[in-house]
Scaffold this active site. Structure first.
Site, PDB file in Angstrom:
ATOM      1  N   SER A   1       8.098  35.814  53.994  1.00 49.29           N
ATOM      2  CA  SER A   1       9.208  35.270  53.197  1.00 49.29           C
ATOM      3  C   SER A   1      10.020  34.341  54.081  1.00 49.29           C
ATOM      4  O   SER A   1       9.734  34.153  55.272  1.00 49.29           O
ATOM      5  CB  SER A   1      10.082  36.417  52.686  1.00 49.29           C
TER       6      SER A   1
ATOM      7  N   ASP B   1     -18.095  84.577  28.754  1.00 53.14           N
ATOM      8  CA  ASP B   1     -17.183  85.532  29.386  1.00 53.14           C
ATOM      9  C   ASP B   1     -17.398  86.896  28.747  1.00 53.14           C
ATOM     10  O   ASP B   1     -16.841  87.212  27.702  1.00 53.14           O
ATOM     11  CB  ASP B   1     -15.732  85.083  29.216  1.00 53.14           C
TER      12      ASP B   1
ATOM     13  N   ASN C   1     -16.570  89.899  29.704  1.00 56.29           N
ATOM     14  CA  ASN C   1     -15.661  90.973  30.100  1.00 56.29           C
ATOM     15  C   ASN C   1     -15.444  91.946  28.932  1.00 56.29           C
ATOM     16  O   ASN C   1     -14.981  91.539  27.863  1.00 56.29           O
ATOM     17  CB  ASN C   1     -14.323  90.368  30.546  1.00 56.29           C
TER      18      ASN C   1
ATOM     19  N   GLY D   1      -7.755  84.572  27.432  1.00 57.45           N
ATOM     20  CA  GLY D   1      -6.721  83.565  27.654  1.00 57.45           C
ATOM     21  C   GLY D   1      -7.256  82.156  27.449  1.00 57.45           C
ATOM     22  O   GLY D   1      -6.577  81.289  26.887  1.00 57.45           O
TER      23      GLY D   1
ATOM     24  N   PHE E   1      -0.725  81.188  31.747  1.00 54.36           N
ATOM     25  CA  PHE E   1      -0.927  82.288  30.800  1.00 54.36           C
ATOM     26  C   PHE E   1       0.218  83.295  30.968  1.00 54.36           C
ATOM     27  O   PHE E   1       0.463  83.802  32.071  1.00 54.36           O
ATOM     28  CB  PHE E   1      -2.277  82.955  31.037  1.00 54.36           C
TER      29      PHE E   1
END
Length: 589
Positions: free
Chosen positions: A51, A363, A365, A386, A416
């Protein structure tokens, strides 16, 4: 704001200038925090630019090489409404741009409860104070103050340390975690077809009751797509497969594992079917006192290209309190929802069979299906996964703010909060702030918040069109359509008289439309052009670039391709039989 390297690093003879320039950075950081709730962003640049001020001290060619033209594009991007960057600092010059951040050493506690703090203790711990191994990268003042408050709590509970090395508990935790952090879990493959994608969509509430859901549950839909959150299914094997028990350095009791938070980011829409290669790594381990948080990062690749990234935050109950760090710059941070009434609310009542259906996505579970197992875990009955609630919520956001356009999905983060029982109604409350949709999910019957501090980031519509592959680029079919167009110049009038129809072709690559072509055999001597039909097409045909070539070369029977779903047609399907004239009788390809 425009700061300077003199303010960031200091520079001889520029004390006043340096103080002012770094002061602008502090101002910018505070404005970024205060303006965020109103969607006002503030960032800082530290440019190296030639500049009038630097003409006298820089060579002329360097002034030219560092002209402001090489800084301005960064400013324009940071000011663009689709740019989500906020509270950041960038060095820029000569066509190069780099983001800066603070880094803080793990440090050392150098006093005990009710004991004075001495300079000798500081000296004795100086190496640790300046050791940047396992350093953190704080981004907000809460992280800075939080770590100091944590130290005060440790000292007050007489778990502090003296002038000697940090407490036995802390050093034990650090060394124990060191063996886990960065540990790579075994790589794995995740293969799926349209069947698994549809099963997942049904598991998270997609239904024929909503016509726009058909693209997720009917493989014959011309725009069939995987729900973006199917990305967690691709990556979940290390979590649901028990592989966390094999982390070196410490044992994980899988019976005490809870899913705390989830982050998913897509770099492009998921293919409708595929075999993805996945790599998982323990990104960090945090000590929350009442338990440990294990951050598991999973990267998924399709044909060598990174498609999606997941971060699973796994909470191990009762394993904390051993002196490990509480925060990490590697955490994808959950954000509180705005303090105002929601901009939109959508509801879905889950089925009594919702968990039984969702578990088919991998899943297994028993907590979600076996009443006895659920009872042992302290629940009245089996609870919903979840990640099933996560899928419902994301689907609501996609439906409300993206018209179910999966190409606009960028990322999602959730925490969650409470369990859901199958049969309860999920109510997703949404707040739009730019391209970020904050949300929380409640159980309508009880008012309990089950997903909190959540958001979905969407890609602006202008960006999705920009990211669409260049029409016809790198496709074999392009050569065929161009050749058909050339040959029609000689025989087009004759073919148009016999066929009298307009065909629109959707050519896909990797499960997504990569090009559209129109073969007009209705008007004049016929013509072939790239793009959708300028009027209405009599028949629209969708198939992959590879299958198109196999049909053209006679390797794939189009009728068989239609019946097994590889070729899709809508409109006057019988007209497609006349395509034999193009592909065989005339083209002789």
């Amino acid at each position: 704001m425009t700061a300077s390297a003199s303010g960031i690093y200091g520079n001889f003879g520029q004390a006043n200038y340096s103080a002012a320039k770094l002061g602008l950075l502090g101002l910018s950081n505070t404005l970024a925090i205060e303006g965020q709730k109103s969607n006002i962003h503030c960032n800082t640049i530290a440019p190296a630019a030639g500049s009038r001020m630097t003409q006298s001290i820089m060579p002329e060619d360097l002034v030219e090489a560092l002209k402001p033209d090489y800084v301005a594009p960064l400013v324009l991007w940071l000011c663009h409404e689709s740019c989500e960057e906020n509270g950041s600092l960038f060095e820029v010059g000569g066509g190069w741009i780099g983001k800066l951040r603070w880094e803080r050493a793990l440090g050392a506690v150098v006093r005990q409860k009710n004991q004075p703090m001495t300079p000798e203790a500081v000296k004795a711990n100086w190496k640790k104070i300046c050791d940047f191994d396992n350093a953190s990268k704080p981004q907000r003042i809460q992280e800075s103050i939080g770590s100091i408050i944590e130290v005060l709590n440790k000292i007050d509970s007489e778990r502090g340390v003296s002038t000697n090395p940090t407490s036995h508990a802390s050093s034990t935790a650090t060394s124990e975690f060191a063996g886990a952090i960065g540990h790579k879990l075994p790589p794995f493959s995740s293969a799926y077809t349209e069947l698994e994608a549809i099963m997942y969509a049904l598991g998270v509430g997609a239904s024929i009751k909503e016509p726009k859901d058909m693209k997720f549950i009917y493989e014959g839909s011309t725009d069939f797509s995987c729900l973006p959150t199917f990305g967690v299914i691709i990556a979940q094997k290390p979590i649901v497969g028990g592989e966390l028990s094999g982390i070196p350095g410490f044992s994980v009791n899988l019976e005490k594992v809870l899913h705390g938070e989830q982050y998913l980011e897509l770099y492009k829409p998921l293919p409708r079917a595929g075999n993805l290669k996945c790599e998982a790594v323990i990104a960090d381990v945090l000590d929350k006192g009442s338990g440990l948080v294990i951050l598991v990062d999973v990267y998924s690749y399709f044909e060598e290209e990174l498609v999606c990234y997941n971060q699973f935050s796994i909470f191990v109950v009762g394993s904390g309190g051993i002196g490990g760090k509480r925060t990490s710059d590697k955490v994808k941070v959950a954000l509180a929802v705005p303090n105002r009434p929601p901009d939109a609310v959508l509801r879905d009542t889950t089925s009594l069979n919702q968990a039984a259906l969702y578990r088919l996505s991998g899943d297994w579970n028993p907590l979600h299906i076996d009443p006895n197992f659920a009872g042992f875990a302290g629940f009245d009955k089996p609870i919903l996964h979840g990640l099933c609630t996560f899928g419902f919520s994301a689907r609501h956001v996609l439906q409300q703010y993206a018209d179910n356009d999966v190409s606009r999905f960028k990322a999602i983060k959730v925490r969650f909060a409470k369990p859901v029982y199958p049969g309860q109604t999920l109510q997703t409350e949404m707040w739009k702030e730019g391209n970020r949709i904050h949300f929380q999910t409640k159980i309508e019957e009880t008012g309990d918040v089950v997903i909190s501090n959540a958001y979905v980031d969407l890609i602006p519509t202008s960006d999705t069109s920009a990211k669409t592959p260049s029409e016809g680029g790198k496709l074999q079919s392009t050569l065929v359509f161009e050749e058909i167009g050339r040959r029609l110049k000689d025989i087009g009038h004759e073919v148009a008289e016999k066929v009298n129809a307009v065909f629109e072709w959707h050519i896909t690559k990797g499960g997504h439309t990569a090009a559209k072509w129109t073969v007009d055999l209705k008007s004049g001597s016929g013509k072939v052009y790239q793009g959708p039909a300028k009027g209405s097409a009599d028949a629209t045909i969708t198939l992959s670039d590879e299958d198109f070539m196999d049909v053209v070369l006679g390797k794939l029977d189009p009728q068989k391709a239609f019946f097994n779903g590889r070729l899709k047609a809508r409109g006057n399907i019988m007209l497609s039989q006349k395509l034999q004239m193009i592909l065989k009788d005339y083209a002789k390809l």
